[in-house]
Enzyme design. Structure first.
Site, PDB file in Angstrom:
ATOM      1  N   GLU A   8       0.655  -1.228  -0.043  1.00  0.00           N
ATOM      2  CA  GLU A   8       0.080   0.044  -0.007  1.00  0.00           C
ATOM      3  C   GLU A   8       0.809   1.245   0.003  1.00  0.00           C
ATOM      4  OE1 GLU A   8      -2.535  -0.540   3.246  1.00  0.00           O
ATOM      5  OE2 GLU A   8      -4.032  -1.491   2.079  1.00  0.00           O
ATOM      6  N   GLU A  25       7.089 -21.961   9.040  1.00  0.00           N
ATOM      7  CA  GLU A  25       7.483 -20.873   9.881  1.00  0.00           C
ATOM      8  C   GLU A  25       8.608 -21.441  10.878  1.00  0.00           C
ATOM      9  OE1 GLU A  25       4.587 -20.854  13.829  1.00  0.00           O
ATOM     10  OE2 GLU A  25       3.632 -20.039  11.909  1.00  0.00           O
TER      11      GLU A  25
END
Length: 309
Positions: A90, A121
């Site tokens: 963004e 992870e």
């Protein structure tokens, strides 16, 4: 006689704890559930408010590096990783931040943005490799996000960034965790237990989203991407943004629509250039020169004061 099963050892991480207020969550009505989940999000807001001094410290440490051309790098797994991708994505349309200077990596790679890859992870070496692949440098800033504060992949990413001399910022929702001790600028977002035990996509994720918004927006304002509270580094790329850019120029200068539209067109759609041009009554090349001399800060280019880093 059957021996009782041994009690599970308590997890010290607050995000893994059992919420004390709603042990019968599944018995609530639809309206009660909606009200309960919405109210619980207020804890996320309070957690970020408490962390404001830590976020400000991180911003102050990052600013000179970014002003010298450094990049914002993001690293996370699962929800945390997706929020990092969102924040990085963004910045270019909102602030004309160069996309090559806002890069996000997520455990499991691009596929993990849309599809859960939970096992990824746990691979610390892969986290190191993901950041090393971006060739971090001393002026870069890594924002590492992990609700648990213990995610091996994220800790590997931090280790690679620190080895390269980059500044590291760590966002975690549990105190005294490895991510907070491993980073230069630790930010604790202590949201406590989730209504659905361990589901950190809830208020822990909300706190991370607010914190990322707060940190990156603070950086963009300090870097001159905003004049007053106007998003003047916007570059119009569609009809909605073109209309927004026009409104911003009109508001900042008091110019009529036709005048503002012509200035914006001459400025190649760059709001800040059009504003300086109209406010000072100079051509676009001179407006661009003044902005460059002011380090991109419209207020300083307009002679309304300087804002140094």
């Amino acid at each position: 006689m059957t021996e009782p099963a041994p009690a599970a050892s308590a997890d010290p991480r607050r995000t893994e704890g059992l919420h004390p207020l709603h042990p019968h969550l599944d018995a609530l009505s639809t309206l009660e559930l909606a009200q309960t989940f919405a109210s619980d999000q207020l804890d996320a807001v309070q957690a970020v408010r408490r962390a404001a001094p830590q976020l400000a410290r991180a911003a102050d440490a990052a600013l000179p590096r970014l002003a010298r051309g450094g990049r914002l790098l993001y690293a996370g797994a699962g929800t945390s990783g997706r929020l990092g991708v969102l924040d990085a994505s963004e910045l270019p349309p909102t602030f004309s931040w160069p996309p090559e200077r806002a890069l996000a990596v997520i455990a499991g790679g691009e596929r993990a943005i849309r599809q859960a890859t939970e096992g990824a992870e746990d691979d610390e070496a892969a986290g190191r490799q993901a950041i090393a692949g971006l060739q971090p440098a001393p002026d870069d800033v890594l924002i590492a996000v992990a609700a648990s504060g213990t995610t091996p992949w994220v800790l590997g990413a931090v280790a690679a960034a620190r080895a390269a001399g980059a500044l590291t910022v760590g966002l975690a929702n549990n105190p005294l965790t490895p991510l907070l001790t491993a980073t230069d600028c630790p930010v604790l977002l202590d949201t406590g237990p989730e209504l659905i035990s361990g589901s950190t996509r809830l208020k822990a994720g909300t706190a991370q989203k607010i914190a990322l918004n707060t940190l990156s927006s603070t950086l963009m304002v300090r870097l001159g991407k905003v004049y007053g509270n106007l998003m003047v580094d916007l570059r119009a790329g569609n009809a909605k943004l073109e209309a927004r850019a026009l409104r911003l120029v009109m508001h900042a200068t008091g110019a009529a629509e036709g005048v503002a539209r012509a200035a914006l067109s001459e400025a190649g759609g760059q709001v800040k250039v059009a504003v300086v041009s109209l406010r000072l009554g100079v051509g676009v090349p001179e407006a661009q020169r003044r902005l460059e001399a002011a380090g991109g800060h419209a207020r300083a280019a307009l002679g309304e004061g300087e804002w140094g880093l």
